[in-house]
Structure formats: structure tokens, C-alpha cells
Write a protein that holds these residues in place. Structure first.
Motif, PDB file in Angstrom:
ATOM      1  N   GLY A 154       0.856  -1.170   0.000  1.00  0.00           N
ATOM      2  CA  GLY A 154       0.000   0.000   0.000  1.00  0.00           C
ATOM      3  C   GLY A 154       0.896   1.225   0.000  1.00  0.00           C
ATOM      4  N   VAL A 155       0.445   2.283  -0.652  1.00  0.00           N
ATOM      5  CA  VAL A 155       1.221   3.524  -0.705  1.00  0.00           C
ATOM      6  C   VAL A 155       0.696   4.477   0.357  1.00  0.00           C
ATOM      7  N   TYR A 156       1.564   4.813   1.286  1.00  0.00           N
ATOM      8  CA  TYR A 156       1.229   5.636   2.444  1.00  0.00           C
ATOM      9  C   TYR A 156       1.598   7.090   2.158  1.00  0.00           C
ATOM     10  N   ALA A 157       0.624   7.976   2.253  1.00  0.00           N
ATOM     11  CA  ALA A 157       0.879   9.412   2.144  1.00  0.00           C
ATOM     12  C   ALA A 157       1.139   9.955   3.539  1.00  0.00           C
ATOM     13  N   ALA A 158       2.337  10.483   3.764  1.00  0.00           N
ATOM     14  CA  ALA A 158       2.685  11.050   5.066  1.00  0.00           C
ATOM     15  C   ALA A 158       2.326  12.533   5.064  1.00  0.00           C
ATOM     16  N   ALA A 159       1.224  12.873   5.733  1.00  0.00           N
ATOM     17  CA  ALA A 159       0.745  14.249   5.807  1.00  0.00           C
ATOM     18  C   ALA A 159       1.326  14.940   7.032  1.00  0.00           C
ATOM     19  N   GLN A 160       1.299  16.256   7.040  1.00  0.00           N
ATOM     20  CA  GLN A 160       1.931  17.019   8.106  1.00  0.00           C
ATOM     21  C   GLN A 160       1.177  16.946   9.426  1.00  0.00           C
ATOM     22  N   GLY A 161      -0.165  17.086   9.384  1.00  0.00           N
ATOM     23  CA  GLY A 161      -0.927  17.121  10.624  1.00  0.00           C
ATOM     24  C   GLY A 161      -0.643  18.374  11.425  1.00  0.00           C
ATOM     25  N   PRO A 162      -1.186  18.490  12.636  1.00  0.00           N
ATOM     26  CA  PRO A 162      -2.047  17.495  13.273  1.00  0.00           C
ATOM     27  C   PRO A 162      -3.502  17.509  12.776  1.00  0.00           C
ATOM     28  N   ARG A 163      -3.861  18.517  12.000  1.00  0.00           N
ATOM     29  CA  ARG A 163      -5.225  18.521  11.457  1.00  0.00           C
ATOM     30  C   ARG A 163      -5.372  17.400  10.435  1.00  0.00           C
ATOM     31  N   LEU A 164      -6.603  16.965  10.234  1.00  0.00           N
ATOM     32  CA  LEU A 164      -6.851  16.024   9.155  1.00  0.00           C
ATOM     33  C   LEU A 164      -6.918  16.791   7.829  1.00  0.00           C
ATOM     34  N   GLU A 165      -6.968  16.064   6.742  1.00  0.00           N
ATOM     35  CA  GLU A 165      -6.793  16.654   5.421  1.00  0.00           C
ATOM     36  C   GLU A 165      -8.120  17.183   4.858  1.00  0.00           C
ATOM     37  N   THR A 166      -8.019  18.051   3.873  1.00  0.00           N
ATOM     38  CA  THR A 166      -9.200  18.468   3.129  1.00  0.00           C
ATOM     39  C   THR A 166      -9.510  17.411   2.074  1.00  0.00           C
ATOM     40  N   ALA A 167     -10.742  17.437   1.573  1.00  0.00           N
ATOM     41  CA  ALA A 167     -11.113  16.501   0.512  1.00  0.00           C
ATOM     42  C   ALA A 167     -10.255  16.727  -0.728  1.00  0.00           C
ATOM     43  N   ALA A 168      -9.910  17.986  -1.011  1.00  0.00           N
ATOM     44  CA  ALA A 168      -9.081  18.281  -2.185  1.00  0.00           C
ATOM     45  C   ALA A 168      -7.673  17.733  -2.014  1.00  0.00           C
ATOM     46  N   GLU A 169      -7.142  17.778  -0.797  1.00  0.00           N
ATOM     47  CA  GLU A 169      -5.815  17.210  -0.559  1.00  0.00           C
ATOM     48  C   GLU A 169      -5.834  15.698  -0.763  1.00  0.00           C
ATOM     49  N   ILE A 170      -6.899  15.048  -0.307  1.00  0.00           N
ATOM     50  CA  ILE A 170      -7.009  13.606  -0.522  1.00  0.00           C
ATOM     51  C   ILE A 170      -7.106  13.302  -2.009  1.00  0.00           C
ATOM     52  N   ASP A 171      -7.830  14.132  -2.757  1.00  0.00           N
ATOM     53  CA  ASP A 171      -7.887  13.959  -4.214  1.00  0.00           C
ATOM     54  C   ASP A 171      -6.485  14.037  -4.809  1.00  0.00           C
ATOM     55  N   ALA A 210     -10.874  12.022   4.082  1.00  0.00           N
ATOM     56  CA  ALA A 210     -11.808  13.127   3.840  1.00  0.00           C
ATOM     57  C   ALA A 210     -12.396  13.074   2.437  1.00  0.00           C
ATOM     58  N   GLY A 211     -13.723  13.210   2.359  1.00  0.00           N
ATOM     59  CA  GLY A 211     -14.398  13.218   1.072  1.00  0.00           C
ATOM     60  C   GLY A 211     -14.699  11.849   0.514  1.00  0.00           C
ATOM     61  N   ARG A 212     -14.338  10.795   1.251  1.00  0.00           N
ATOM     62  CA  ARG A 212     -14.529   9.435   0.766  1.00  0.00           C
ATOM     63  C   ARG A 212     -15.616   8.715   1.562  1.00  0.00           C
ATOM     64  N   SER A 213     -16.516   8.058   0.870  1.00  0.00           N
ATOM     65  CA  SER A 213     -17.514   7.164   1.467  1.00  0.00           C
ATOM     66  C   SER A 213     -18.189   7.804   2.683  1.00  0.00           C
ATOM     67  N   SER A 214     -18.116   7.147   3.863  1.00  0.00           N
ATOM     68  CA  SER A 214     -18.787   7.672   5.049  1.00  0.00           C
ATOM     69  C   SER A 214     -18.185   8.978   5.550  1.00  0.00           C
ATOM     70  N   SER A 215     -17.012   9.342   5.034  1.00  0.00           N
ATOM     71  CA  SER A 215     -16.371  10.620   5.408  1.00  0.00           C
ATOM     72  C   SER A 215     -16.591  11.696   4.345  1.00  0.00           C
ATOM     73  N   GLU A 216     -17.578  11.483   3.485  1.00  0.00           N
ATOM     74  CA  GLU A 216     -17.803  12.427   2.390  1.00  0.00           C
ATOM     75  C   GLU A 216     -18.039  13.842   2.906  1.00  0.00           C
ATOM     76  N   HIS A 217     -18.783  13.961   4.013  1.00  0.00           N
ATOM     77  CA  HIS A 217     -19.117  15.283   4.531  1.00  0.00           C
ATOM     78  C   HIS A 217     -18.383  15.620   5.830  1.00  0.00           C
ATOM     79  N   GLY A 218     -17.521  14.726   6.282  1.00  0.00           N
ATOM     80  CA  GLY A 218     -16.780  14.984   7.508  1.00  0.00           C
ATOM     81  C   GLY A 218     -16.340  13.704   8.177  1.00  0.00           C
ATOM     82  N   ILE A 219     -15.354  13.829   9.076  1.00  0.00           N
ATOM     83  CA  ILE A 219     -14.819  12.671   9.803  1.00  0.00           C
ATOM     84  C   ILE A 219     -15.602  12.487  11.098  1.00  0.00           C
ATOM     85  N   HIS A 220     -15.970  11.258  11.417  1.00  0.00           N
ATOM     86  CA  HIS A 220     -16.740  10.961  12.624  1.00  0.00           C
ATOM     87  C   HIS A 220     -15.794  10.377  13.679  1.00  0.00           C
TER      88      HIS A 220
END
Length: 245
Positions: A154-171, A210-220
Motif C-alpha cells: 500500500g502507498v502511504y501518504a505522510a501528511a503534516q498534521g495534526p489537522r486532518l486533510e481536506t477533501a481536495a488534498e485527498i484527491d 476526507a471526502g470518501r464514502s462515510s467521510s464524504e461530509h466529515g470525519i466521525h
């Protein structure tokens, strides 16, 4: 002796026996926590809580150099990272275990080398395959022995954090080829490579990105905690089997 670095959801290993703690000192400051030495299934192991025992250190503030240096001083033969991640792939739902084989680094401003001090010769390391293949295969075998399953690669994207990503960043990450997103694989993996320590990871998918499936509108976040608690029981079982294979 194997080292296990625990991330979110794994701040201690309750299945370790004969436990003793040792405060480590390094030229790069103090590690995230004291090293916990013990035995798992009769095999010697050392555990380090990446974010501190109280989970108080955010990903971009972890002293990765001190952590890896301390484990090298402890004479470990390899490092297994346990980390929670978000899934970019639709077919990797929460609860999926993945043993990644590649990294894309999007972090910045982190101390990412032991060889960048004044009058310190620069050292270039080969990072074509960021994870040690032999240790990866041991993890995959351990999952099978534990009666579980983990995806191979699997290809792991190492993001900066600590915030979670925007849907556009995940795209963007997906366009780049990433399948998972987390915040701690870098510079941890490359620092282990600089000290010639085999390094592999078992990633626990705790949410869709973010922006995917059950996280389409936000992270739970409440759902994440439930998945973490359930999945880490499985991870502990895999680690026990790892000590046997």
C-alpha cells in the motif's frame, strides 16, 4: 530484540511480561517516552509510545530522531511501527489492516536526518524501498498465523498534521498514487534506514479519508475510537504471532 513503536490507540502493550522501564538519553534530546522492555511470547521486545504515554505529542512535534536513536542504543534488531491511517481506497474500509510498501512524503519542517549538523558529512541513503521486505513478510505471515488478514502493500501518504486533510488534498494524494494517509511514517522510516535498522509497519484503517464514502461530509471521531479499540486487539494478536515467526 524487536522494537515496537505504538501510535494512536496503542500507547502500551498489555500483553508484555516482565516489564521494566528505562529512561533514554540521546544526543538529539529525549524520546517521546521511557522505553518499556519486556517479553512477548517469550521473545524480548521493547516498546515505545510515539506520542507519549498520555498521547500528548502531536505528529509534527514527535522527536523522531531521539526515538530512533534510543532504539538503536537499545540494540534492537528491527522496528515495527503500528499506526492508524485513513483509507483513500473504497475497498479498504475501517478495520482493514495493511502492511504498506511505499511512502510519499508531504511533511515539512521536521528534523529528518541524523547527518545535517555543523561539520557533519552529508549521508545519502537509498530509499527506493522504504520498508524492509523481510520484516514486511514476517508481519504478513504473523497476521495469517493469528487467523487475521492484512493487505500486502500500500502507498502511504505522510501528511503534516495534526489537522486532518481536506477533501481536495485527498484527491491530490490519490492522483499521486497514495492509498492510505497518516502523519508519522516520515521521517521515522528514513531515520531507521540511516541507522541501518530494518523497519516495517502495520497500518490500521480507522476511517475513510476526507471526502470518501462515510467521510464524504466529515470525519466521525466517535466511530474512529470504536474501530481503534476493536482493531488494536487484533494488532496485539498479530504482534504476539510476530514474536513466534
Amino acid at each position: 530484540m524487536l522494537a515496537i513503536i505504538g501510535g494512536s490507540g496503542l500507547t502500551q502493550l498489555s500483553n508484555m511480561e516482565n516489564v521494566r522501564r528505562e529512561v533514554a538519553r540521546t544526543p538529539f534530546g529525549e524520546p517521546s517516552a521511557a522505553l518499556t522492555f519486556g517479553r512477548m511470547c517469550e521473545a524480548p521486545v521493547v516498546f515505545l509510545a510515539r506520542h507519549g504515554h498520555g498521547h500528548t505529542i502531536p505528529p509534527h512535534k514527535v522527536n523522531y530522531r531521539a526515538n530512533i536513536w534510543a532504539l538503536k542504543q537499545a540494540k534492537v534488531e528491527g522496528i515495527v511501527s503500528v499506526a492508524s491511517v485513513g483509507s483513500i481506497r473504497a475497498d479498504w474500509p475501517p478495520g482493514t489492516l495493511v502492511v504498506p510498501n511505499q511512502i510519499i512524503d508531504y511533511t515539512w519542517g521536521r528534523e529528518s536526518s541524523f547527518f545535517d549538523g555543523v561539520d557533519t558529512p552529508v549521508r545519502h541513503v537509498d530509499f527506493t524501498r522504504p520498508y524492509d521486505e523481510a520484516l514486511r513478510q514476517r508481519l504478513l505471515c504473523a497476521a495469517t498465523v493469528a487467523g487475521d488478514s492484512a493487505f500486502d502493500g500500500g502507498v502511504y501518504a505522510a501528511a503534516q498534521g495534526p489537522r486532518l486533510e481536506t477533501a481536495a488534498e485527498i484527491d491530490r494524494f490519490e492522483r499521486d498514487g497514495a492509498e492510505l494517509v497518516g502523519m508519522t511514517a516520515m521521517p521515522e522510516a528514513v531515520l531507521a534506514r540511516e541507522l541501518e535498522l530494518p523497519y516495517a509497519a502495520i497500518n490500521v484503517v480507522v476511517n475513510y479519508a476526507a471526502g470518501r464514502s462515510s467521510s464524504e461530509h466529515g470525519i466521525h471521531f466517535d466511530d474512529i475510537e470504536v474501530v481503534l479499540q476493536e482493531s488494536m486487539v487484533r494488532v496485539r494478536a498479530v504482534l504476539e504471532c510476530l514474536c513466534r515467526v
